[in-house]
Design a protein around this motif. Structure first.
Motif, mmCIF file in Angstrom:
data_model
loop_
_atom_site.group_PDB
_atom_site.id
_atom_site.type_symbol
_atom_site.label_atom_id
_atom_site.label_comp_id
_atom_site.label_asym_id
_atom_site.label_seq_id
_atom_site.Cartn_x
_atom_site.Cartn_y
_atom_site.Cartn_z
ATOM 1 N N THR A 22 0.867 -1.166 0.000
ATOM 2 C CA THR A 22 0.000 0.000 0.000
ATOM 3 C C THR A 22 0.906 1.219 0.000
ATOM 4 O O THR A 22 1.740 1.385 0.893
ATOM 5 C CB THR A 22 -0.926 0.025 1.230
ATOM 6 O OG1 THR A 22 -1.710 -1.170 1.241
ATOM 7 C CG2 THR A 22 -1.845 1.235 1.196
ATOM 8 N N THR B 161 0.980 5.127 0.178
ATOM 9 C CA THR B 161 0.182 6.279 0.580
ATOM 10 C C THR B 161 0.954 7.546 0.246
ATOM 11 O O THR B 161 2.101 7.719 0.678
ATOM 12 C CB THR B 161 -0.143 6.223 2.085
ATOM 13 O OG1 THR B 161 -0.827 4.991 2.356
ATOM 14 C CG2 THR B 161 -1.016 7.395 2.505
ATOM 15 N N LYS C 176 -2.480 13.390 -2.564
ATOM 16 C CA LYS C 176 -3.127 13.442 -3.872
ATOM 17 C C LYS C 176 -2.472 14.530 -4.712
ATOM 18 O O LYS C 176 -2.259 15.641 -4.246
ATOM 19 C CB LYS C 176 -4.620 13.716 -3.722
ATOM 20 C CG LYS C 176 -5.380 13.588 -5.018
ATOM 21 C CD LYS C 176 -6.860 13.674 -4.797
ATOM 22 C CE LYS C 176 -7.582 13.391 -6.101
ATOM 23 N NZ LYS C 176 -9.021 13.343 -5.872
ATOM 24 N N ARG D 176 1.951 6.026 -11.462
ATOM 25 C CA ARG D 176 1.435 4.888 -10.686
ATOM 26 C C ARG D 176 1.756 3.578 -11.402
ATOM 27 O O ARG D 176 2.157 2.603 -10.765
ATOM 28 C CB ARG D 176 -0.072 5.017 -10.452
ATOM 29 C CG ARG D 176 -0.439 6.039 -9.381
ATOM 30 C CD ARG D 176 -1.909 5.976 -9.003
ATOM 31 N NE ARG D 176 -2.815 6.193 -10.126
ATOM 32 C CZ ARG D 176 -3.250 7.383 -10.530
ATOM 33 N NH1 ARG D 176 -2.871 8.481 -9.905
ATOM 34 N NH2 ARG D 176 -4.074 7.476 -11.547
ATOM 35 N N LEU E 259 -1.354 -1.068 -4.166
ATOM 36 C CA LEU E 259 -2.565 -0.292 -3.947
ATOM 37 C C LEU E 259 -2.141 1.136 -3.637
ATOM 38 O O LEU E 259 -1.304 1.363 -2.758
ATOM 39 C CB LEU E 259 -3.357 -0.866 -2.772
ATOM 40 C CG LEU E 259 -3.590 -2.372 -2.804
ATOM 41 C CD1 LEU E 259 -4.208 -2.842 -1.508
ATOM 42 C CD2 LEU E 259 -4.452 -2.741 -3.993
ATOM 43 N N ASN F 260 -3.020 4.740 -2.267
ATOM 44 C CA ASN F 260 -3.906 5.455 -1.366
ATOM 45 C C ASN F 260 -3.506 6.928 -1.428
ATOM 46 O O ASN F 260 -2.448 7.303 -0.917
ATOM 47 C CB ASN F 260 -3.745 4.893 0.048
ATOM 48 C CG ASN F 260 -4.701 5.493 1.031
ATOM 49 O OD1 ASN F 260 -5.731 6.029 0.673
ATOM 50 N ND2 ASN F 260 -4.343 5.394 2.298
ATOM 51 N N GLU F 261 -4.336 7.742 -2.069
ATOM 52 C CA GLU F 261 -4.022 9.158 -2.227
ATOM 53 C C GLU F 261 -4.831 9.977 -1.217
ATOM 54 O O GLU F 261 -6.060 9.943 -1.218
ATOM 55 C CB GLU F 261 -4.302 9.607 -3.654
ATOM 56 C CG GLU F 261 -3.409 8.894 -4.651
ATOM 57 C CD GLU F 261 -3.641 9.315 -6.074
ATOM 58 O OE1 GLU F 261 -2.655 9.601 -6.771
ATOM 59 O OE2 GLU F 261 -4.816 9.359 -6.501
ATOM 60 N N ILE F 262 -4.103 10.693 -0.382
ATOM 61 C CA ILE F 262 -4.721 11.470 0.689
ATOM 62 C C ILE F 262 -5.087 12.862 0.157
ATOM 63 O O ILE F 262 -4.250 13.563 -0.408
ATOM 64 C CB ILE F 262 -3.760 11.596 1.892
ATOM 65 C CG1 ILE F 262 -3.303 10.214 2.365
ATOM 66 C CG2 ILE F 262 -4.409 12.392 3.016
ATOM 67 C CD1 ILE F 262 -4.409 9.285 2.800
ATOM 68 N N TRP G 148 -3.641 15.203 5.716
ATOM 69 C CA TRP G 148 -2.461 14.482 6.181
ATOM 70 C C TRP G 148 -1.840 15.300 7.305
ATOM 71 O O TRP G 148 -1.406 16.433 7.085
ATOM 72 C CB TRP G 148 -1.469 14.333 5.039
ATOM 73 C CG TRP G 148 -0.312 13.413 5.269
ATOM 74 C CD1 TRP G 148 0.480 13.331 6.381
ATOM 75 C CD2 TRP G 148 0.206 12.458 4.350
ATOM 76 N NE1 TRP G 148 1.453 12.385 6.214
ATOM 77 C CE2 TRP G 148 1.314 11.834 4.967
ATOM 78 C CE3 TRP G 148 -0.145 12.084 3.071
ATOM 79 C CZ2 TRP G 148 2.068 10.847 4.351
ATOM 80 C CZ3 TRP G 148 0.607 11.090 2.453
ATOM 81 C CH2 TRP G 148 1.698 10.471 3.084
#
Length: 151
Positions: free
Chosen positions: A74, A76, A79, A87, A114, A116-118, A123
Motif C-alpha cells: 500500500t 500512501t 493526492k 502509478r 494499492l 492510497n491518495e490522501i 495528512w
C-alpha cells in the motif's frame, strides 16, 4: 514523502533481503515521485514491512504458498503527487524491486500495489495538517516545485 506498507509471507525475507527490499522501494519512490536523490529527501520515504503467516494467505480459499509468494504493498501519498503514468511505473518497478530482493526464489512472485491518495489538507505531520504545497516543499518533488515558488 510516501508511506509504503508491504505485507509479506513470514519466512520469505531474511534481514538482508528486507534491507535490500526497503532500499529498492525507496529507489522506486524517488524515481516515480520525482524526489531529488538526496539523503535528506530519501529519509522522508518510509517503508514498513509486515509479515503474515504464509498458510494464512489463500487464493480462492487455497494455500498456494508452495507455488507462489505474494506481496501486497500500500503506497500512501498526497493526492497530486502521482499521475496514472507514474502509478503504473511504480507498480512495474515495485514488482521488480521485490523480485530483485529475492534472488534464487523458485516460486512465482506475485505483487499487488494499492495506491492510497490522501486529499489535500487531510495528512497530519507532527501535529500540523499539510497541504500538497508542504509535501512539495519537504520532499522536493521536481514536478510540483511551481507550488513552492514564492513561499
Amino acid at each position: 514523502m510516501p508511506l509504503i506498507s508491504l505485507k509479506a509471507p513470514a519466512g520469505v525475507l531474511n534481514a538482508q533481503s528486507k534491507a535490500a527490499l526497503s532500499r529498492n522501494l525507496v529507489d522506486v519512490a524517488v524515481e516515480c515521485e520525482q524526489i531529488p536523490d538526496e539523503p535528506s529527501k530519501r529519509a522522508l520515504c518510509m517503508v514498513m514491512i509486515e509479515e503474515g503467516v504464509a498458510g494464512d494467505w489463500t487464493f480462492g480459499g487455497n494455500d498456494l504458498s508452495g507455488m507462489v509468494v505474494s506481496f501486497i504493498a500500500t503506497v500512501t501519498v498526497a493526492k497530486g503527487v502521482l499521475d496514472e503514468r507514474s502509478r503504473a511505473r511504480f507498480a512495474e518497478l515495485g514488482h521488480k524491486a521485490i523480485a530483485d530482493a529475492l534472488p534464487g526464489e523458485t516460486r512465482r512472485i506475485s505483487s499487488s500495489f494499492l495506491f492510497n491518495e490522501i486529499e489535500d489538507g487531510m495528512w497530519g505531520v507532527s501535529g500540523r495538517l499539510w497541504t500538497l504545497r508542504e509535501h512539495a516543499t519537504a520532499s522536493g518533488y521536481r514536478h510540483l516545485q511551481h507550488l513552492v515558488v514564492g513561499r
